[in-house]
Design an enzyme around this catalytic site. Sequence first.
Site: not given
Ligand code: BGC
Length: 734
Positions: A269
């Site tokens: 993530d």
């Molecule tokens: C989120 C993800 C997301 C990523 C990119 C993170 O903060 O938890 O679900 O895909 O950011 O935006």
Amino acid sequence: MNFIYKYTSIIFCFSLIVFSTSCKQSEELNEQKVGVEIESKIDSIISVLTLEEKVAMCHAQSKFSTKGVERLGIPEIWMADGPHGVRAEISWDAWDYAGWTNDSITAFPALTCLASSFNPKLAGEFGFSLGEEARYRKKDVLLGPGVNIYRTPMNGRNFEYMGEDPYLASTMVVPYIKGVQKNGVAACVKHYALNNQEHWRDKVNVEVSDRALHEIYLPAFKAAVTEANVWALMGAYNKFRGQYTTHHELLTNKILKGDWKYDGVVISDWSSAHTTMEAAMNGLDLEMGTGTDGLGTTTSNHYDHYYLANPFLKKLKSGEIPVSVVDDKVRRILRLMHRTNMSSNRPIGRANNVEHHEVARKVATEGIVLLKNENNFFPIKDDKNLTIAVIGENATRSMTLGGGSSELKAKFEISPLQGLKDRYKNATIVHAMGYGSGASVYDQVLPSPYNADSLRVEAIKVAKTADIVLFVGGLTKSHLQDSEGNLDREQFDLPFGQIELLNDIKALNKKVGFILVTGNAVDMSWLNQVEGVIQTWYLGSMAGHAIADIVSGDVNPSGKLPFSFPKKLEDNAAVSFGKTSYPGVDLNQEYKEDILVGYRWYDTKNIEPQYAFGYGMSYTNFELSNISANQKKSTITVTCDVKNTGDFEGAEVVQVYVGKSDSKVKRAIKELKGFSKVNLKNGETKSVTISIPVEKLAFYDESISDWNVEKGNYEIHVGNASNNISDKIEISIK
Ligand code: BGC
């Protein structure tokens, strides 16, 4: 040297052409398993990559892309959020939007709505349409779907997920992923695993039993890997048993890549990687979004300082980490490329076309849940003598904006007010905002710019003179509401003085219906103030049309709740065990309710929920009869007749739950093991058959660390909601 480089590059361009041609001959993209031939081509590519090039492929080069290898024609990988629409273009190196004019898309309904449709075929259409939009936007990886289990109503991100039941989430996620991947775009199932709250999401340590892990929290991920062959998977922010889940020995090495034989890419993530050694050794393949202590402003390329960048290279060079480790990561990345941007037979995609809008509308109308309908409040006829007062900020507020990374730049968004105005040509529609929640700004709550009293007075005036009031309220997608961020919701009841306003309106107009726009359960102690309630979720571009479809009766509601609504927050299993269980104490948290999540808890503890899992009304009535269950070899076959006994055509969801009252282990009274949605004209009867493999009755036996089907009697419960069982049949498994 130059000559050798050029020569190698020609050979590799050639081998990439051969590589692509063989893709052409392969089966449908989604079915592509990487064959021996491709694997050996990947090996030959790996053999000529320098260590530097390999490492460069394992981490970001910008917010949403990774480096290719130019000299060999190996492309970059481009990713975008998210689960229910392709996010607007983000700047190369900052969280701002890039400001493009050609990146607006179709906003599909959020995944709670898709789950409520209980229609796996529709999930396939959703995935396929979304994949087409991602492809059109030239994305190789779509960062969704999210399948974290709904554990408490306070999790701000529940709206992105598929509810509280692992069987429902698994059944819906498989066709979604296959649909996306048919476009040569990888789905990236997220967030693996146990990311069930936003509060302290980046540091909370979750303790949960092996049984609950395998029976409740992992099945949807497992289905994504073993049944949908998902090509990418995203780690989570939180820890589990003291280790960060994004590079976790048990979750990633043992379960995901070992037991499930996952051959795709594990992506962090954004900022969930924490050490080079663990990231390298515990299965993280691609590091994205890592904050680098402000290095971004002081060094020329802070991506070089990622855990899987220079520090990784150093350890590879010193021999502390064997080269086979980076080779495995690169092999997985090249496999993903073979399936996506190095495949020559992927379609070109399309966006914002009528067909996608229709899919979005269909999912929205099928997912809307009719919760209450006293005196047949709904459907509302379009009568020229009728004045409908539409009250509430959610009647006009954008619900595609906000919410965090799943925020969308929709080409258009039909508001509930607009949808009703478009549909009701004879009746008079009047509107007042009623209350104001303030602007949606990431991580901040801004005070409402409106004067609460004047909004209230105006709404009461409008409601008083109308024949019917439709109160369009609920939550918003701002911080501390239904939103991603480091905090969850702060209150279970409806905010912004909605209930006070509702009470004032009710005193002057008895005919009030509530259109509840949320992605979460809310306190409903106001329920007896209204005659009808429609739960609409976040519906995307076609929201207003879908709501008007249901309100007018053009479409008969058929959605069923994908999670239980408790009467009071303390009735929720996780919350009932106090802070150690939710949200945790001193950054530690124990899932004390264990396997008894959602309806499993309410059933077993005999607590009546406000609305039960699987519940949802229709404008017609259905009768289930002739219910039978038989077991032959390894399959249980449940059959039942469904009759539409009312006046409207409609669809019913037959739900099969299985329980085992004399089990040697703790069990829920019953668990969903099958369902089928059937459409019936009024007066029509259809026979429904649902097959359940006997192995699906297994529990996770901690004494053998494996699944175990107990012999003996099982109860098969057949009904149209977890709390409305028409018949219970006993079968014996030998
Ligand atoms: C989120 C993800 C997301 C990523 C990119 C993170 O903060 O938890 O679900 O895909 O950011 O935006």
